[in-house]
Design a protein around this motif. Structure first.
Motif, mmCIF file in Angstrom:
data_model
loop_
_atom_site.group_PDB
_atom_site.id
_atom_site.type_symbol
_atom_site.label_atom_id
_atom_site.label_comp_id
_atom_site.label_asym_id
_atom_site.label_seq_id
_atom_site.Cartn_x
_atom_site.Cartn_y
_atom_site.Cartn_z
ATOM 1 N N ASN A 182 -68.449 34.588 -17.610
ATOM 2 C CA ASN A 182 -68.921 34.235 -16.269
ATOM 3 C C ASN A 182 -68.415 32.858 -15.843
ATOM 4 O OD1 ASN A 182 -70.325 36.640 -16.013
ATOM 5 N ND2 ASN A 182 -72.242 35.792 -16.770
ATOM 6 N N MET A 183 -68.430 31.908 -16.775
ATOM 7 C CA MET A 183 -67.961 30.564 -16.441
ATOM 8 C C MET A 183 -66.451 30.538 -16.232
ATOM 9 S SD MET A 183 -70.290 27.807 -18.563
ATOM 10 C CE MET A 183 -70.410 28.692 -20.119
ATOM 11 N N ALA A 184 -65.711 31.304 -17.040
ATOM 12 C CA ALA A 184 -64.257 31.349 -16.884
ATOM 13 C C ALA A 184 -63.877 31.910 -15.515
ATOM 14 C CB ALA A 184 -63.630 32.189 -17.999
ATOM 15 N N ILE A 185 -64.556 32.974 -15.107
ATOM 16 C CA ILE A 185 -64.285 33.570 -13.790
ATOM 17 C C ILE A 185 -64.601 32.568 -12.678
ATOM 18 C CG2 ILE A 185 -65.037 35.348 -12.171
ATOM 19 C CD1 ILE A 185 -65.427 37.183 -14.652
ATOM 20 N N ALA A 186 -65.736 31.859 -12.834
ATOM 21 C CA ALA A 186 -66.129 30.881 -11.819
ATOM 22 C C ALA A 186 -65.170 29.694 -11.777
ATOM 23 C CB ALA A 186 -67.553 30.393 -12.097
ATOM 24 N N LEU A 187 -64.720 29.220 -12.933
ATOM 25 C CA LEU A 187 -63.743 28.123 -12.979
ATOM 26 C C LEU A 187 -62.441 28.546 -12.301
ATOM 27 C CD1 LEU A 187 -64.315 26.893 -16.636
ATOM 28 C CD2 LEU A 187 -64.629 25.482 -14.589
ATOM 29 N N ASP A 188 -62.019 29.762 -12.579
ATOM 30 C CA ASP A 188 -60.786 30.277 -12.006
ATOM 31 C C ASP A 188 -60.892 30.376 -10.487
ATOM 32 O OD1 ASP A 188 -58.113 31.504 -12.490
ATOM 33 O OD2 ASP A 188 -59.074 33.283 -11.639
ATOM 34 N N ARG A 189 -62.009 30.895 -10.007
ATOM 35 C CA ARG A 189 -62.207 31.016 -8.562
ATOM 36 C C ARG A 189 -62.228 29.652 -7.890
ATOM 37 N NH1 ARG A 189 -67.005 35.646 -8.664
ATOM 38 N NH2 ARG A 189 -65.620 37.457 -8.886
ATOM 39 N N ALA A 190 -62.738 28.640 -8.605
ATOM 40 C CA ALA A 190 -62.812 27.295 -8.033
ATOM 41 C C ALA A 190 -61.447 26.624 -7.961
ATOM 42 C CB ALA A 190 -63.764 26.437 -8.856
#
Length: 284
Positions: free
Chosen positions: A28-36
């Motif tokens: 979940n954090m990796a996806i959110a970091l990528d989107r950011a």
């Protein structure tokens, strides 16, 4: 190229006392970091064992734009574990201060250089992207750091990490030291700051001003001992004080901080800079 941030929440951040992220939380954090808009994610250390390796394979299977990096000591078995996971970007780390070389490794500078060459030869033979870390650079001889960087460059490394491993620099020292080595180093430099004196973010900004091209950060500044430079503080400060957009969308900072606070079981203090409930702001 500009100035880019390398998120190390999953590696250095998880060295916070009592912090262990589940596979789902890391995904979940990796996806959110990528989107950011985070470009580089230091995903973890495959040599830690099978459970870590399974999590890392799950991260590598995600359709991310960000590059995932495997962190390794300069040990062939560690590097082979990273290669077996499927990483194409490999980070190799060795101490460069005489204190760490003699007291921690019980070795000398010649051994460090040879160990680096041996490790880099293996990674280079697989055609991987290589980054190299110089542990405890802030207490090392600058000329030896530059020699270390020259060897890394000979084997195709793309950058060298200048690590303030024990957080002993202040912003003025950081600027002076890095302004000097940036001019003389054969590789782009990444600054890695620890927060033992509460100066990791300030030191990272000083490194930016000195001409460094990369810096390590973690979500909410979590990390070993007092933590690392905070991603949200660095992103917001770059925009506020220098008008510099590093590619990470400030509107995502609050939700990213919430994710790591929940996963680490460390609720955000209301007055925490940038993302605390009282101080939270959205950069326009």
């Amino acid at each position: 190229m500009g100035f880019q941030l390398v998120d190390t929440t999953f590696r250095d951040g998880e060295q916070s006392a009592g912090v262990v992220f589940s596979t789902e939380e890391k995904i979940n954090m990796a996806i959110a970091l990528d989107r950011a808009g985070v470009t580089w994610i230091e995903a973890g250390t495959p040599a830690m064992g099978q459970e870590e390796q399974e999590t890392l394979r799950s991260l590598l299977a995600l359709p991310l734009r960000a590059t995932l990096i495997a962190w390794n000591w300069a040990e062939l078995a560690d590097i082979r574990a990273s290669l077996a996971c499927g990483f194409s970007c490999i980070h190799i780390s060795l101490p460069v201060s005489d204190l760490h070389i003699s007291q921690k490794l019980k070795k000398d500078r010649d051994w460090v250089i040879q160990q680096l060459r041996t490790a880099l030869q293996l990674v280079q033979s697989y055609g991987c992207t290589i980054t190299v870390g110089a542990e405890d650079t802030s207490r090392a001889d600058s000329d030896f750091f530059l020699q270390f960087a020259d060897v890394a460059a000979q084997y195709g490394a793309t950058r060298i990490r200048f690590a303030d491993t024990v957080g002993c620099l202040d912003p003025f020292m950081t600027f002076d030291r890095l302004q000097d080595v940036v001019k003389r180093c054969s590789l782009p430099i990444e600054f890695h700051g620890h927060n033992d004196f509460g100066l990791a973010t300030a030191n990272t900004l000083a490194a930016f001003q000195a001409g460094v091209q990369f810096a390590s950060v973690t979500l909410a500044g979590i990390g070993e001992r007092a933590g690392n430079a905070s991603l949200e503080e660095v992103v917001a400060s770059l925009e506020k004080f220098y008008g510099y957009h590093c590619g990470i969308e400030a509107s995502h900072l609050g939700s990213l901080a919430d994710l790591v606070a929940k996963a680490s079981n460390r609720p955000l203090f209301p007055y925490r800079p940038v993302v605390g409930s009282v101080c939270r702001m959205t950069m326009q």
